[in-house]
Motif scaffolding. Structure first.
Motif, PDB file in Angstrom:
ATOM      1  N   GLY A 129       0.833  -1.189   0.000  1.00 13.12           N
ATOM      2  CA  GLY A 129       0.000   0.000   0.000  1.00 13.12           C
ATOM      3  C   GLY A 129       0.869   1.239   0.000  1.00 13.12           C
ATOM      4  N   LEU A 130       0.537   2.179  -0.854  1.00 18.74           N
ATOM      5  CA  LEU A 130       1.316   3.406  -0.985  1.00 18.74           C
ATOM      6  C   LEU A 130       0.388   4.602  -0.819  1.00 18.74           C
ATOM      7  N   LEU A 131       0.773   5.535   0.038  1.00 17.47           N
ATOM      8  CA  LEU A 131      -0.009   6.737   0.278  1.00 17.47           C
ATOM      9  C   LEU A 131       0.868   7.965   0.063  1.00 17.47           C
ATOM     10  N   CYS A 132       0.328   8.949  -0.638  1.00 17.33           N
ATOM     11  CA  CYS A 132       1.009  10.231  -0.773  1.00 17.33           C
ATOM     12  C   CYS A 132      -0.055  11.304  -0.962  1.00 17.33           C
ATOM     13  N   ALA A 133       0.369  12.543  -1.056  1.00 10.89           N
ATOM     14  CA  ALA A 133      -0.597  13.640  -1.150  1.00 10.89           C
ATOM     15  C   ALA A 133      -1.449  13.547  -2.406  1.00 10.89           C
ATOM     16  N   ASP A 134      -0.885  13.082  -3.502  1.00 11.94           N
ATOM     17  CA  ASP A 134      -1.588  13.085  -4.784  1.00 11.94           C
ATOM     18  C   ASP A 134      -2.317  11.790  -5.100  1.00 11.94           C
ATOM     19  N   ALA A 135      -2.011  10.709  -4.364  1.00 17.98           N
ATOM     20  CA  ALA A 135      -2.580   9.422  -4.756  1.00 17.98           C
ATOM     21  C   ALA A 135      -2.522   8.427  -3.610  1.00 17.98           C
ATOM     22  N   GLU A 137      -2.607   3.984  -3.397  1.00 17.39           N
ATOM     23  CA  GLU A 137      -2.511   2.836  -4.310  1.00 17.39           C
ATOM     24  C   GLU A 137      -2.330   1.537  -3.540  1.00 17.39           C
ATOM     25  N   LEU A 138      -3.018   0.501  -4.007  1.00 15.22           N
ATOM     26  CA  LEU A 138      -2.822  -0.863  -3.538  1.00 15.22           C
ATOM     27  C   LEU A 138      -2.344  -1.700  -4.709  1.00 15.22           C
ATOM     28  N   SER A 139      -1.244  -2.405  -4.524  1.00 13.36           N
ATOM     29  CA  SER A 139      -0.763  -3.332  -5.549  1.00 13.36           C
ATOM     30  C   SER A 139      -0.617  -4.714  -4.919  1.00 13.36           C
ATOM     31  N   ARG A 158      -3.010  -3.360  -9.887  1.00 11.42           N
ATOM     32  CA  ARG A 158      -2.734  -2.078  -9.241  1.00 11.42           C
ATOM     33  C   ARG A 158      -4.031  -1.281  -9.222  1.00 11.42           C
ATOM     34  N   ILE A 159      -4.456  -0.873  -8.031  1.00 15.08           N
ATOM     35  CA  ILE A 159      -5.696  -0.122  -7.841  1.00 15.08           C
ATOM     36  C   ILE A 159      -5.302   1.231  -7.260  1.00 15.08           C
ATOM     37  N   ARG A 160      -5.611   2.306  -7.965  1.00 19.52           N
ATOM     38  CA  ARG A 160      -5.052   3.612  -7.591  1.00 19.52           C
ATOM     39  C   ARG A 160      -6.104   4.709  -7.707  1.00 19.52           C
ATOM     40  N   LEU A 161      -6.216   5.519  -6.673  1.00 19.89           N
ATOM     41  CA  LEU A 161      -6.975   6.757  -6.763  1.00 19.89           C
ATOM     42  C   LEU A 161      -5.973   7.887  -6.966  1.00 19.89           C
ATOM     43  N   ASP A 162      -6.118   8.554  -8.082  1.00 19.08           N
ATOM     44  CA  ASP A 162      -5.226   9.645  -8.455  1.00 19.08           C
ATOM     45  C   ASP A 162      -5.981  10.952  -8.252  1.00 19.08           C
ATOM     46  N   ARG A 163      -5.570  11.714  -7.252  1.00 23.23           N
ATOM     47  CA  ARG A 163      -6.254  12.977  -6.972  1.00 23.23           C
ATOM     48  C   ARG A 163      -5.394  14.171  -7.378  1.00 23.23           C
ATOM     49  N   ALA A 164      -4.429  13.965  -8.235  1.00 27.81           N
ATOM     50  CA  ALA A 164      -3.498  15.038  -8.594  1.00 27.81           C
ATOM     51  C   ALA A 164      -4.219  16.266  -9.100  1.00 27.81           C
ATOM     52  N   ARG A 165      -5.359  16.046  -9.794  1.00 30.49           N
ATOM     53  CA  ARG A 165      -6.095  17.181 -10.326  1.00 30.49           C
ATOM     54  C   ARG A 165      -7.384  17.435  -9.570  1.00 30.49           C
ATOM     55  N   ALA A 166      -7.605  16.656  -8.478  1.00 27.95           N
ATOM     56  CA  ALA A 166      -8.844  16.824  -7.725  1.00 27.95           C
ATOM     57  C   ALA A 166      -8.923  18.219  -7.138  1.00 27.95           C
ATOM     58  N   GLY A 167     -10.090  18.799  -7.223  1.00 29.82           N
ATOM     59  CA  GLY A 167     -10.287  20.126  -6.670  1.00 29.82           C
ATOM     60  C   GLY A 167      -9.849  21.238  -7.589  1.00 29.82           C
ATOM     61  N   SER A 168      -9.253  20.875  -8.748  1.00 32.08           N
ATOM     62  CA  SER A 168      -8.798  21.904  -9.668  1.00 32.08           C
ATOM     63  C   SER A 168      -9.951  22.522 -10.437  1.00 32.08           C
ATOM     64  N   GLY A 169     -11.057  21.753 -10.510  1.00 32.42           N
ATOM     65  CA  GLY A 169     -12.215  22.231 -11.274  1.00 32.42           C
ATOM     66  C   GLY A 169     -11.967  22.225 -12.769  1.00 32.42           C
TER      67      GLY A 169
END
Length: 280
Positions: A129-135, A137-139, A158-169
């Motif tokens: 499991g990997l956690l960071c500000a932008d994403a 991920e579970l592999s 690999r299952i990943r939520l990518d929020r790098a652009r979340a909130g940018s509108g």
């Protein structure tokens, strides 16, 4: 009864002022292999992902190593159907004849009709499991969750939520630019006749274009993009006759089958899941 009485007489809990429900941005529970992540902390808006590794002998388990659910604005279009009314069969030797317990009705792959098997030995491998500000991920490798007759040497997911652009509108919609990526790569010890990936939906999906499925939701719909040239999508309706499940999902749930057009001993699949408002 004991838990109810304990809560009733816990004065510290009863006297505590109301608090908002905690909505952490992400969490990784390494002991159980469970990952959760959302578009933004403190809000039910946008995308929410829950995914699991683990094994197939957990308490109250289903055969669901490598499965995941996706919610959009607090409602889950991609689901785990759950458990119905408890019966003798629920906790007896015929437990895995119940369709909701089978991996074939979870968001996992299947080769030549061989589902995952129950038991502690049927488990995920090489879990991270990997956690960071932008994403988040579970592999994992799903191969260990299947019996030998499936012939799966490895199935990396690999299952990943990518929020790098979340909130940018940037694309509108409550999910902003967030997306969920599912990436599979497999190695099978034979040339299979059929290789599929299942996705279970709460509402009837629509095939709106080649390589694009839409699952209706309350405010914004969920879009699933898949490689149409390599996979054919089928949609199956399943009546829900259990009163407990029907109270949650209504009279039907749906299974999307992504079937490899040319199944081989090796292959890959890339899915992108996002709010339909992001789809141009």
């Amino acid at each position: 009864m004991a838990r109810t009485l304990s809560a009733m007489f816990d004065r510290e809990w009863a006297d505590s002022p109301p608090r908002p429900f905690p909505m952490p941005a992400q969490a990784w529970l390494s002991a159980t292999g469970v990952l959760t992540a959302r578009s933004r902390a403190g809000s039910g808006a946008g995308l929410f992902l829950a995914a699991k590794a683990g094994h197939n002998a957990e308490s109250h388990n289903h055969n669901d190593v490598g499965s995941f659910i996706v919610a959009l604005d607090g409602r889950p279009p991609l689901i785990d159907v759950g458990v119905g009314v408890y019966t003798r069969q629920t906790f007896g030797p015929e437990r895995y004849q119940i369709w909701t317990m089978q991996s074939s009705w979870h968001n996992v792959p299947e080769v030549d009709g061989v589902p995952q098997a129950p038991g502690h030995q049927y488990a995920a491998r090489r879990v991270q499991g990997l956690l960071c500000a932008d994403a988040a991920e579970l592999s994992l490798d799903l191969a260990g969750a299947y019996p030998p007759e499936a012939g799966i040497r490895s199935w990396r997911r690999r299952i990943r939520l990518d929020r790098a652009r979340a909130g940018s509108g940037s694309a509108g919609g409550s999910a902003g630019g967030a997306r969920i990526l599912i990436e599979d790569a497999w190695d099978i010890d034979h040339g299979p006749e059929r290789t599929v990936v299942y996705l279970i939906a709460a509402r009837e999906p629509r095939l709106v274009a080649e390589g694009r499925l839409i699952i209706p939701a309350d405010d914004d719909d969920l879009a699933i993009d898949y490689p149409h040239a390599d996979f054919a999508a089928g949609i199956e309706e399943r009546p829900v006759d259990d009163p407990r499940l029907a109270a949650t999902w209504g009279p039907d749930v749906y299974r999307i089958t992504l079937a490899a057009r040319h199944p081989g001993s090796q292959g890959t699949l890339h899915l992108e899941i996002c709010a339909a408002s992001r789809v141009f």
